[in-house]
Scaffold this motif. Structure first.
Motif, PDB file in Angstrom:
ATOM      1  N   ARG A 195      -5.413  -8.758  -9.917  1.00  0.00           N
ATOM      2  CA  ARG A 195      -4.490  -7.458  -9.750  1.00  0.00           C
ATOM      3  C   ARG A 195      -5.392  -6.429  -8.334  1.00  0.00           C
ATOM      4  O   ARG A 195      -4.795  -5.084  -8.249  1.00  0.00           O
ATOM      5  N   SER A 196      -5.783  -7.075  -7.698  1.00  0.00           N
ATOM      6  CA  SER A 196      -7.136  -6.241  -6.181  1.00  0.00           C
ATOM      7  C   SER A 196      -5.230  -5.222  -6.121  1.00  0.00           C
ATOM      8  O   SER A 196      -4.179  -6.366  -5.642  1.00  0.00           O
ATOM      9  N   ASN A 197      -5.643  -4.666  -4.804  1.00  0.00           N
ATOM     10  CA  ASN A 197      -4.737  -4.024  -4.124  1.00  0.00           C
ATOM     11  C   ASN A 197      -4.155  -4.808  -2.159  1.00  0.00           C
ATOM     12  O   ASN A 197      -4.165  -4.742  -2.173  1.00  0.00           O
ATOM     13  N   ILE A 198      -5.926  -5.705  -2.749  1.00  0.00           N
ATOM     14  CA  ILE A 198      -5.722  -6.781  -1.138  1.00  0.00           C
ATOM     15  C   ILE A 198      -4.625  -7.360  -1.663  1.00  0.00           C
ATOM     16  O   ILE A 198      -3.788  -8.401  -0.360  1.00  0.00           O
ATOM     17  N   VAL A 199      -5.239  -8.948  -2.482  1.00  0.00           N
ATOM     18  CA  VAL A 199      -4.568  -9.858  -2.961  1.00  0.00           C
ATOM     19  C   VAL A 199      -3.610 -10.229  -4.148  1.00  0.00           C
ATOM     20  O   VAL A 199      -2.369 -10.239  -3.804  1.00  0.00           O
ATOM     21  N   GLY A 200      -3.940  -9.306  -5.151  1.00  0.00           N
ATOM     22  CA  GLY A 200      -3.333  -9.767  -6.254  1.00  0.00           C
ATOM     23  C   GLY A 200      -1.553  -9.213  -7.060  1.00  0.00           C
ATOM     24  O   GLY A 200      -1.152 -10.207  -7.058  1.00  0.00           O
TER      25      GLY A 200
END
Length: 291
Positions: free
Chosen positions: A165-170
């Motif tokens: 759930r990262s802001n970069i990918v997920g």
């Protein structure tokens, strides 16, 4: 099982951009200019930035690499970014992450001019993405969408599970897959470290995007027959059988998962090259919108 070859799709994207740059040059127009900021001398970051600069040369972009010391103050780094914001020749700015612990990544990202935010990390870019407005999309999710499009993978009505759930990918990946676009129109489940019944959820997935940074986390008993598996992970794992002393592993147990898949990305050579290709596409777009 078919391999989703990021090298092939990335090269096709770069070839198209190179042709467009040739047309700009022939018409006497400005070519895209990407400025990269590298703080300190992290080995992985050096490699990533080096490949981005090399790709700029390959396509015909102008590039600037600003190397700053590990102990630079946050104030001076923000000043350097403001200088790039104010330079009319610079179209895209990327600050290589991670940054030293004494510097706020959030402040750095928010200081970048949104019109030059080719990494797609600025809150304004993220907000536009959520609302379905035209914007710069984070390069890794953007690259994955380009790959799905290239291989004409049917995503409409499919159940996609995004692990991470990262802001970069997920997060951006989940938004893109659920958007009313092609590829897109998936029903999306986002899973993370606190998700219960992860295996059961993954077994329902037509498409799995693994972006959690844990080597070989996704195993064969988590994947149903015919699933599409996108492996975003890239981790160095100690390996005494290798001359360099380590192996590169993805988040998916490729050897055992791949026989069950209709499509799967390898590591390396899958999502990685697409990230750089998407960054280059964003930089071209930034140049076109600014000039």
């Amino acid at each position: 099982m078919q391999i989703l070859d990021g090298q092939v799709v990335s090269q096709a994207t770069k070839d198209e951009l190179k042709m467009k740059v040739g047309q700009l040059t022939a018409a006497g127009k400005k070519v895209p200019h990407l400025a990269a900021v590298l703080v300190g001398s992290n080995g992985a970051s050096e490699t990533y930035v080096g490949s981005k600069v090399k790709t700029c040369e390959e396509i015909g972009y102008k590039s600037t690499l600003l190397r700053l010391p590990e102990d630079i103050s946050e104030f001076k780094l923000l000043q350097a970014i403001e200088d790039l914001n104010n330079d009319p020749d610079v179209d895209g700015i990327l600050v290589q992450l991670p940054l030293p612990k004494h510097i706020s990544e959030a402040k750095v990202i928010e200081t970048i001019d949104p019109s030059k935010d080719v990494d797609g990390f600025h809150p304004m870019s993220a907000g536009k993405l959520v609302q379905g407005l035209p914007t710069f999309v984070s390069a890794t999710p953007h690259g994955i969408m380009l790959m799905l499009e290239h291989y004409k993978i049917d995503t409409k009505g499919k159940h996609a599970v995004v692990i991470g759930r990262s802001n970069i990918v997920g997060r951006p990946m989940s938004i893109l897959l659920s958007a009313n676009t092609n590829p897109g129109n998936c029903t999306v489940t986002v899973c993370h470290s606190q998700t219960k019944n992860l295996k059961e959820i993954c077994l329902q997935a037509d498409i799995i995007v693994a972006a959690l940074g844990r080597p070989e986390f996704v195993t064969a008993d988590m994947v149903k027959e015919g699933a599409v598996v996108i492996d975003v992970g890239i981790t160095r794992v100690a390996d005494t059988t290798k001359k360099r002393g380590y192996s590169i592993k993805g988040d998916v147990d490729f050897q055992n998962v791949s026989p069950k898949c209709s499509y799967i990305t390898p590591v390396p050579g899958g999502v990685g090259p697409m990230t750089i290709a998407a960054l280059m596409a964003n930089t071209y777009r930034a140049c076109m919108e600014r000039n």
